[in-house]
Scaffold this motif. Structure first.
Motif, PDB file in Angstrom:
ATOM      1  N   THR A  40      72.599 -22.534  95.108  1.00  0.00           N
ATOM      2  CA  THR A  40      73.124 -23.341  96.212  1.00  0.00           C
ATOM      3  C   THR A  40      74.614 -23.104  96.426  1.00  0.00           C
ATOM      4  OG1 THR A  40      71.461 -25.010  95.667  1.00  0.00           O
ATOM      5  CG2 THR A  40      73.229 -25.678  97.138  1.00  0.00           C
ATOM      6  N   SER A  41      75.378 -22.984  95.357  1.00  0.00           N
ATOM      7  CA  SER A  41      76.830 -22.804  95.489  1.00  0.00           C
ATOM      8  C   SER A  41      77.200 -21.496  96.169  1.00  0.00           C
ATOM      9  CB  SER A  41      77.493 -22.854  94.108  1.00  0.00           C
ATOM     10  OG  SER A  41      77.314 -24.115  93.505  1.00  0.00           O
ATOM     11  N   PHE A  42      76.314 -20.547  96.156  1.00  0.00           N
ATOM     12  CA  PHE A  42      76.586 -19.239  96.762  1.00  0.00           C
ATOM     13  C   PHE A  42      76.624 -19.317  98.281  1.00  0.00           C
ATOM     14  CE2 PHE A  42      74.895 -15.342  98.696  1.00  0.00           C
ATOM     15  CZ  PHE A  42      75.803 -14.404  98.225  1.00  0.00           C
ATOM     16  N   GLY A  43      75.803 -20.181  98.860  1.00  0.00           N
ATOM     17  CA  GLY A  43      75.533 -20.088 100.289  1.00  0.00           C
ATOM     18  C   GLY A  43      76.280 -21.039 101.182  1.00  0.00           C
ATOM     19  N   TYR A 274      70.845 -22.365 106.048  1.00  0.00           N
ATOM     20  CA  TYR A 274      70.802 -20.908 106.120  1.00  0.00           C
ATOM     21  C   TYR A 274      72.211 -20.367 106.393  1.00  0.00           C
ATOM     22  CZ  TYR A 274      65.804 -21.728 106.879  1.00  0.00           C
ATOM     23  OH  TYR A 274      64.498 -22.142 106.747  1.00  0.00           O
ATOM     24  N   HIS A 275      72.421 -19.112 105.987  1.00  0.00           N
ATOM     25  CA  HIS A 275      73.623 -18.431 106.468  1.00  0.00           C
ATOM     26  C   HIS A 275      73.333 -16.958 106.737  1.00  0.00           C
ATOM     27  CE1 HIS A 275      75.184 -17.079 102.236  1.00  0.00           C
ATOM     28  NE2 HIS A 275      74.916 -15.998 102.915  1.00  0.00           N
ATOM     29  N   MET A 276      74.205 -16.388 107.560  1.00  0.00           N
ATOM     30  CA  MET A 276      74.156 -14.968 107.906  1.00  0.00           C
ATOM     31  C   MET A 276      75.583 -14.490 108.111  1.00  0.00           C
ATOM     32  SD  MET A 276      72.579 -12.105 108.647  1.00  0.00           S
ATOM     33  CE  MET A 276      70.864 -12.671 108.647  1.00  0.00           C
ATOM     34  N   HIS A 277      75.856 -13.223 107.721  1.00  0.00           N
ATOM     35  CA  HIS A 277      77.177 -12.631 107.943  1.00  0.00           C
ATOM     36  C   HIS A 277      77.140 -11.669 109.125  1.00  0.00           C
ATOM     37  CE1 HIS A 277      77.585 -13.751 103.591  1.00  0.00           C
ATOM     38  NE2 HIS A 277      78.729 -14.207 104.075  1.00  0.00           N
ATOM     39  N   TYR A 278      78.268 -11.612 109.837  1.00  0.00           N
ATOM     40  CA  TYR A 278      78.375 -10.783 111.036  1.00  0.00           C
ATOM     41  C   TYR A 278      79.663  -9.974 111.012  1.00  0.00           C
ATOM     42  CZ  TYR A 278      74.869 -14.077 112.749  1.00  0.00           C
ATOM     43  OH  TYR A 278      73.742 -14.845 112.880  1.00  0.00           O
ATOM     44  N   LYS A 349      68.838 -18.520 102.327  1.00  0.00           N
ATOM     45  CA  LYS A 349      68.306 -19.884 102.428  1.00  0.00           C
ATOM     46  C   LYS A 349      68.594 -20.634 101.156  1.00  0.00           C
ATOM     47  CE  LYS A 349      63.842 -20.503 101.859  1.00  0.00           C
ATOM     48  NZ  LYS A 349      63.725 -21.423 100.675  1.00  0.00           N
ATOM     49  N   GLY A 350      69.070 -21.865 101.289  1.00  0.00           N
ATOM     50  CA  GLY A 350      69.304 -22.709 100.122  1.00  0.00           C
ATOM     51  C   GLY A 350      68.966 -24.151 100.428  1.00  0.00           C
ATOM     52  N   ALA A 351      69.155 -25.022  99.438  1.00  0.00           N
ATOM     53  CA  ALA A 351      68.794 -26.430  99.594  1.00  0.00           C
ATOM     54  C   ALA A 351      69.884 -27.314  99.019  1.00  0.00           C
ATOM     55  CB  ALA A 351      67.464 -26.715  98.894  1.00  0.00           C
TER      56      ALA A 351
END
Length: 413
Positions: A40-43, A274-278, A349-351
């Motif tokens: 979780t801490s990553f995202g 959720y996350h995504m890099h651009y 994806k995380g929670a």
């Protein structure tokens, strides 16, 4: 004799607890199935949110509730099965979001938030992690003056009661700070206190490295069982069996399930994200962390690219990913900032681990001496990990704590 302590969970909360206990002479072993800071801490969005003195309440007005029902909003999505699975804690969350209950919760929550910078600071210095941290705050951007004015009122209240610092930016001021931002944005609040982190997982890893440099141990292995044996504790992992005088459960969104095996039934639930890099279209550059407050997503200039993080998705933690919320946020984000191609092959994806009164559990387990709990921080585990570590270490050593810990007791449920 040196006290032996097992800390289960190597996210920001668990690593911070291990760091504080190690500083006080405990023999600490940190256990997680993954490397520190990779769950979780990553995202997260990478903000140490000193301004977040009000926790996220459940919407209570009918207009907002009706707008959520079609399930097309960017800031919140849901799946029926996930809602049914967590119906009891969600109803309690709704109850605690009433004006009467919420007014009681805010000062208790804020007492934790007010410690966050002071707690992170020594850890950042000890870990040599200054290169990851910026102390320039972040921007909360708005499209309509009415919504901005309402938020300014809330900010003024936060300044009066909790010392939160901010500036109000008009369009000209925004253009000086973010010249590539779309014309739809008419104003912003610049929160001045928070620190931002260009790689959240790397900051957790740096804290964990400092634990090992000072004699702590990290074991990467699946936890299979937790049990009390006499006056000591035994944790069985896939790799080995560990024993210690004390165990700290800091397992984030997995903590509730693990506690059931010990006879505790805490009303935990999760908000997925959720996350995504651009990449960005040259020569555009994003200078600050930006929250599109009226839509509900955040853009952050991370080392890996511009990270877009979504709002909340109410669903079971183990359900398959659904990137529709991310896609909706991306569409809006492209309309205000020149994002280029995606840099990740799939969305992360995380929670977020949540409790229905919006406050974490920090303290001893009610029926098991030597068992300590630290989970349920919701959206703010990254912000509150070091403060939690400091407070729990004080409690474990029988020392006075900087704030009243009664609101965070496990036996309130």
């Amino acid at each position: 004799m040196t006290r032996q302590t097992l800390v289960l969970g190597a996210g920001m909360v668990g690593v911070s607890i291990a760091w504080h206990l190690q500083q006080r002479g405990h023999q600490v072993t940190l256990v997680d199935r993954r490397q520190p800071g990779r769950e979780t801490s990553f995202g997260n969005a990478g903000i140490i949110q000193r301004e977040a003195v009000r926790p996220y309440a459940f919407p209570r007005d009918m207009k907002t509730i009706l707008s959520v029902l079609p399930n097309r909003r960017v800031d919140i999505r849901y799946r029926a099965a996930g809602m049914l699975n967590a119906v009891s804690p969600l109803l309690s969350y709704w109850h605690n979001s009433s004006s009467r209950q919420y007014k009681k919760i805010v000062p208790e929550w804020a007492s934790l938030i007010q410690l966050c910078l002071k707690a992170h600071g020594p850890m950042i210095e000890a870990a040599g992690a200054e290169y990851l941290v910026r102390r320039k705050g972040w921007l909360e951007i708005y499209r309509t003056q009415a919504r901005l004015d309402k938020r300014i009122e809330e900010a003024e209240e936060a300044r009066a009661f909790y010392g939160v610092q901010f500036d109000v930016l008009d369009r000209a001021s925004i253009e000086r700070k973010e010249p590539d931002l779309g014309k739809d944005i008419i104003g912003a609040i610049h929160w001045l206190d928070p620190w931002t982190v260009s790689d959240p997982g790397a900051l957790v890893a740096a804290y964990a490295d400092d634990v090992t440099k000072k004699g702590g141990q990290i074991i990467q292995s699946d936890i299979q069982n937790i049990e009390q044996v006499g006056k000591r504790w035994r944790v069985v992992t896939q790799a080995q069996t560990l024993e210690a005088d004390e165990v700290v459960v800091a397992l984030g969104p997995w903590a509730g399930d693990w506690m059931k095996g010990l006879g505790y039934h805490f009303p935990t639930f999760v908000k997925r994200g959720y996350h995504m890099h651009y990449a960005t279209r040259a020569p555009a550059k994003l200078n600050h962390w930006l929250m599109d407050a009226e839509v509900g997503y955040l853009l952050a200039p991370m080392n890996a690219g511009v990270r877009l993080t979504t709002g909340a998705e109410l669903d079971r933690m183990e359900s398959p990913a659904d990137e529709q919320q991310l896609g909706a946020a991306e569409k809006v984000a492209r309309s205000i900032f020149p994002l280029a191609e995606r840099r990740d092959t799939a969305a992360w994806k995380g929670a977020r681990p949540c409790l229905p009164d919006m406050k974490p559990i920090i303290g001893p387990a009610p029926r098991h001496p030597g068992l300590w709990l630290a989970f349920g921080h919701g959206h703010q585990g990254f912000t509150l990990g070091p403060a939690t570590g400091q407070l729990l270490a004080d409690m474990m050593e029988g020392k006075p704590t900087e704030i009243d810990m009664a609101p965070f007791r496990a036996d309130r449920f």
